[in-house]
Design an enzyme around this catalytic site. Structure first.
Site, mmCIF file in Angstrom:
data_model
loop_
_atom_site.group_PDB
_atom_site.id
_atom_site.type_symbol
_atom_site.label_atom_id
_atom_site.label_comp_id
_atom_site.label_asym_id
_atom_site.label_seq_id
_atom_site.Cartn_x
_atom_site.Cartn_y
_atom_site.Cartn_z
ATOM 1 N N ILE A 46 0.866 -1.174 0.000
ATOM 2 C CA ILE A 46 0.000 0.000 0.000
ATOM 3 C C ILE A 46 0.907 1.230 0.000
ATOM 4 O O ILE A 46 2.079 1.157 0.379
ATOM 5 C CB ILE A 46 -0.997 0.030 1.192
ATOM 6 C CG1 ILE A 46 -0.260 -0.036 2.534
ATOM 7 C CG2 ILE A 46 -2.024 -1.063 1.068
ATOM 8 C CD1 ILE A 46 -1.208 0.020 3.741
ATOM 9 N N ASP A 47 0.368 2.346 -0.442
ATOM 10 C CA ASP A 47 1.161 3.556 -0.596
ATOM 11 C C ASP A 47 1.678 4.076 0.746
ATOM 12 O O ASP A 47 1.100 3.805 1.802
ATOM 13 C CB ASP A 47 0.329 4.663 -1.258
ATOM 14 C CG ASP A 47 -0.148 4.289 -2.642
ATOM 15 O OD1 ASP A 47 0.565 3.513 -3.315
ATOM 16 O OD2 ASP A 47 -1.225 4.763 -3.037
#
Length: 346
Positions: A159-160
């Site tokens: 995930i970012d």
């Protein structure tokens, strides 16, 4: 035969659309005899065992002429043979760093961690320390069978940096292979909460569109038609949970896991994530433009200084016990305070 390592080039994508980085490249000589690729690579990579090369092939890390191959592929003259991984080549050895980890679950095969916003997942350009991988190296520093540099284990998905929420980490090659197949076959359960600008209409729906690098800005992803030659297929289901006038809280369920998928898909339908600077959500996009409202929104930006996106749930089948595993992470404090503030004016 030539061999070189690029400056962290992004050359390929895996089946989920995630970027893969080339670590080695070899070009077979014009006089190359037909030879299995595992034997070809063992002769060219220092300290590489044939068993490890075969495991890399099983993990999809060996690419010939742009396509993944198995270890019994026979190299022929002129073939371009690359070894790719899901993280950039590290300039230095990964240093274990005592970074706190919010471990939701752990057994001998896997670990589920709740990542805070602001923590980079992999070392890379400008972030060679202080990452989740450094934290995992510390966590496993007394576990000799876990090699943080081995692409056959570790993070199964990403995930970012500025997205919070749940991630699963494989502690064995078999666990990573099994979990990777579940993500590829779309049998995992992933649900996100996001605050977006505007009120989606219809109230719930499905966004379908290829996602790939923007043709005008390499730092952004973009949506392309499903029949386009650009991008990889992506599907996001959304449902509006709550509305606060100019913004709405939505639930997003992923079928695919493309880079920036929710951020790009929601922008595509006219509802960028609140305070998502990369995709234009860090400006006032809805509501009246009074000075008081502008000040209110600015305060909201300060409360949650990132895109308002949280990976809330994660479900999968345990790779060894075959039991269904399901985890939930409550919305973190910055997003909780942000929602509370919007509720005061809705």
């Amino acid at each position: 035969m030539t061999n070189h390592m690029e400056e962290s080039p992004i050359l390929f994508t895996d089946p989920e659309g995630n970027e893969l980085y080339e670590h080695f490249r070899f070009i077979a000589d014009p006089g190359q005899q037909l030879l299995r690729v595992d034997k070809f690579l063992v002769a060219r990579i220092e300290n590489a065992s044939r068993n490890r090369i075969q495991q890399a092939a099983e993990a999809g890390c060996i690419i010939v002429n742009g396509k993944s191959v198995k270890s019994n592929y026979r190299v022929k003259p002129g073939d371009i043979v690359s070894i790719v991984m899901d993280r950039p080549p590290y300039d230095n050895e990964i240093i274990p760093e005592d970074i706190p980890l919010d471990i939701v679950y752990e057994d001998k095969d896997l670990l589920v961690v709740n990542k805070p916003a602001g923590l980079v997942v992999h070392p890379g350009h400008g972030n060679y320390s202080g990452t989740l991988v450094n934290a995992l190296a510390w966590h496993f520093k007394d576990t000799p069978e876990y090699d943080v540099n081995d692409p056959r284990m570790g993070l199964v998905h990403r995930i970012d940096k500025d997205t919070s929420g749940l991630l699963v980490v494989a502690k064995t090659p078999d666990a990573k292979t099994d979990l990777g197949k579940q993500f590829f076959n779309k049998t995992t359960k992933r649900e996100y909460n996001a605050l977006v600008w505007g009120y989606p209409s219809p109230h719930s729906g499905t966004i379908i569109g290829n996602i790939g690098r923007s043709l005008s800005d390499r730092l952004q992803m973009d949506v392309f038609p499903v029949d386009s030659e650009y991008g990889k297929p992506a599907v996001t289901h959304y449902e509006t949970l709550e509305t606060f006038g100019p913004v709405s809280l939505v639930k997003c369920v992923l079928e695919t896991g493309r880079t920036h998928q929710i951020r790009v898909h929601m922008k595509h339908i006219g509802h960028p994530l609140f305070n998502d600077a990369r995709y234009g959500g860090d400006k006032i996009l809805r509501g009246n433009r009074t000075a008081a409202y502008a000040k209110f929104v600015e305060n909201c930006f300060n409360i949650c200084p990132r895109q308002a996106l949280h990976a809330r749930t994660l479900g999968f089948i345990h790779p060894v016990t075959k039991k269904e595993m399901f985890f939930t992470s409550e919305i973190p404090e910055d997003m909780t305070l942000l929602l509370q503030k919007w509720r005061t004016v809705s």
